[in-house]
Design a protein around this motif. Sequence first.
Motif, PDB file in Angstrom:
ATOM      1  N   GLU A   1      -5.522  -2.711  -7.305  1.00  0.00           N
ATOM      2  CA  GLU A   1      -5.120  -1.504  -8.018  1.00  0.00           C
ATOM      3  C   GLU A   1      -3.608  -1.471  -8.143  1.00  0.00           C
ATOM      4  O   GLU A   1      -2.882  -2.030  -7.308  1.00  0.00           O
ATOM      5  N   ARG A   2      -3.150  -0.779  -9.159  1.00  0.00           N
ATOM      6  CA  ARG A   2      -1.720  -0.631  -9.390  1.00  0.00           C
ATOM      7  C   ARG A   2      -1.159   0.427  -8.456  1.00  0.00           C
ATOM      8  O   ARG A   2      -1.738   1.501  -8.278  1.00  0.00           O
ATOM      9  N   GLY A   3      -0.009   0.134  -7.853  1.00  0.00           N
ATOM     10  CA  GLY A   3       0.679   1.093  -7.000  1.00  0.00           C
ATOM     11  C   GLY A   3       2.096   1.324  -7.499  1.00  0.00           C
ATOM     12  O   GLY A   3       2.458   0.887  -8.598  1.00  0.00           O
ATOM     13  N   ASP A   4       2.895   2.007  -6.712  1.00  0.00           N
ATOM     14  CA  ASP A   4       4.287   2.274  -7.057  1.00  0.00           C
ATOM     15  C   ASP A   4       5.136   1.089  -6.605  1.00  0.00           C
ATOM     16  O   ASP A   4       5.409   0.924  -5.418  1.00  0.00           O
ATOM     17  N   LYS A   5       5.509   0.218  -7.562  1.00  0.00           N
ATOM     18  CA  LYS A   5       6.262  -1.013  -7.289  1.00  0.00           C
ATOM     19  C   LYS A   5       5.504  -1.946  -6.342  1.00  0.00           C
ATOM     20  O   LYS A   5       6.108  -2.718  -5.586  1.00  0.00           O
ATOM     21  N   CYS A   6       4.186  -1.840  -6.388  1.00  0.00           N
ATOM     22  CA  CYS A   6       3.354  -2.706  -5.556  1.00  0.00           C
ATOM     23  C   CYS A   6       1.956  -2.790  -6.163  1.00  0.00           C
ATOM     24  O   CYS A   6       1.604  -2.002  -7.039  1.00  0.00           O
ATOM     25  N   VAL A   7       1.201  -3.757  -5.687  1.00  0.00           N
ATOM     26  CA  VAL A   7      -0.226  -3.800  -5.982  1.00  0.00           C
ATOM     27  C   VAL A   7      -0.967  -3.598  -4.672  1.00  0.00           C
ATOM     28  O   VAL A   7      -0.515  -4.018  -3.610  1.00  0.00           O
ATOM     29  N   LYS A   8      -2.102  -2.940  -4.776  1.00  0.00           N
ATOM     30  CA  LYS A   8      -2.906  -2.645  -3.598  1.00  0.00           C
ATOM     31  C   LYS A   8      -4.218  -3.417  -3.696  1.00  0.00           C
ATOM     32  O   LYS A   8      -4.884  -3.376  -4.724  1.00  0.00           O
ATOM     33  N   SER A   9      -4.554  -4.126  -2.637  1.00  0.00           N
ATOM     34  CA  SER A   9      -5.854  -4.795  -2.602  1.00  0.00           C
ATOM     35  C   SER A   9      -6.745  -4.063  -1.614  1.00  0.00           C
ATOM     36  O   SER A   9      -6.307  -3.688  -0.520  1.00  0.00           O
ATOM     37  N   LEU A  10      -7.980  -3.823  -2.037  1.00  0.00           N
ATOM     38  CA  LEU A  10      -8.922  -3.085  -1.207  1.00  0.00           C
ATOM     39  C   LEU A  10      -9.561  -4.018  -0.187  1.00  0.00           C
ATOM     40  O   LEU A  10      -9.713  -5.211  -0.409  1.00  0.00           O
ATOM     41  N   ASP A  11      -9.950  -3.459   0.946  1.00  0.00           N
ATOM     42  CA  ASP A  11     -10.567  -4.208   2.037  1.00  0.00           C
ATOM     43  C   ASP A  11     -11.904  -4.794   1.596  1.00  0.00           C
ATOM     44  O   ASP A  11     -12.795  -4.058   1.187  1.00  0.00           O
ATOM     45  N   PHE A  12     -12.033  -6.136   1.643  1.00  0.00           N
ATOM     46  CA  PHE A  12     -13.319  -6.729   1.266  1.00  0.00           C
ATOM     47  C   PHE A  12     -14.158  -7.115   2.485  1.00  0.00           C
ATOM     48  O   PHE A  12     -15.167  -7.812   2.355  1.00  0.00           O
ATOM     49  N   THR A  13     -13.753  -6.649   3.680  1.00  0.00           N
ATOM     50  CA  THR A  13     -14.542  -6.941   4.881  1.00  0.00           C
ATOM     51  C   THR A  13     -15.474  -5.795   5.235  1.00  0.00           C
ATOM     52  O   THR A  13     -16.112  -5.817   6.289  1.00  0.00           O
ATOM     53  N   ASP A  14     -15.548  -4.784   4.356  1.00  0.00           N
ATOM     54  CA  ASP A  14     -16.439  -3.650   4.577  1.00  0.00           C
ATOM     55  C   ASP A  14     -16.190  -3.037   5.964  1.00  0.00           C
ATOM     56  O   ASP A  14     -17.104  -2.884   6.775  1.00  0.00           O
ATOM     57  N   GLY A  15     -14.913  -2.700   6.193  1.00  0.00           N
ATOM     58  CA  GLY A  15     -14.549  -2.076   7.467  1.00  0.00           C
ATOM     59  C   GLY A  15     -14.748  -2.988   8.658  1.00  0.00           C
ATOM     60  O   GLY A  15     -15.144  -2.551   9.739  1.00  0.00           O
TER      61      GLY A  15
END
Length: 198
Positions: A31-45
Motif C-alpha cells: 500500500e502507498r504511505g507517506d514517503k513510504c510503501v507499506k507491506s502487509l504481514d503475509f504470515t497471518d499473525g
Amino acid sequence: MFKSANHDEMFSELFVCKLGQALGMNMAEYERGDKCVKSLDFTDGASVNFEPAASFMGDNEDYDDVANELKAICPKANPDFVRMIFLDTIVANPDRHTQNFGLLRDTKSGKLLGFAPIFDHNMALISRGYPKQPTQNDLLIKLFNEFIKSNPEYKKYIPTLTEQTVRDVIANLHMRVRTNDIVSLIMSRYGMVKKNCQ
C-alpha cells in the motif's frame, strides 16, 4: 513493514505488486504511505513462518539450482518460483537474492506449505530512472531464457501479458509516470521471453 521510498521507487513497488496480482500471481500486498510503501504481514499473525531461500540455498541464486532444490523439498513451490523470476525479468528487477524470496512453514507441524508471497520490487522498473530498451544481452532476459530452454516443462507457468493489462495497472495507481515508456519497456522485455515460452 514500512519502507522509505521516493516517487519512482514507490511507483515501481506498487506497480509490480499490482501487475503480479493482475496476472494471478501470489503477491505480498503493498500500500502507498507517506514517503513510504507499506507491506502487509503475509504470515497471518505469525501462524506461519517465512523461511528465506538462504536457509536452503545459501547465497546460490542459480535458477536451475533453486528449482531443483524446490522440487526436492517443496515441489508445489516451483510454479510460483518460475512466475516470480518471469516477473522479475519483465520488470527488470535486479535484486532477487536468496533473502527476499522463500517458503512458508507451519509453525506447529513444521511442514513446508508452499512459496511465500512475492515481495521486494523497489529496485525494479523506473526506481533508478527510466531504463533503456532491452537487448538480447540483457542479463535477466538471458538467464530466464536459458532457464526455460533447459526446463521446457516450466513454460506452462508463464502467464500471458497484454499491453492493456499494463496500461490498466498504471492507470489504477493514479501516479504521474511516463506511461508509454513503461508500457514499451515491459512489452519489449515480455516479447523477448515469450517467444521462448511457446
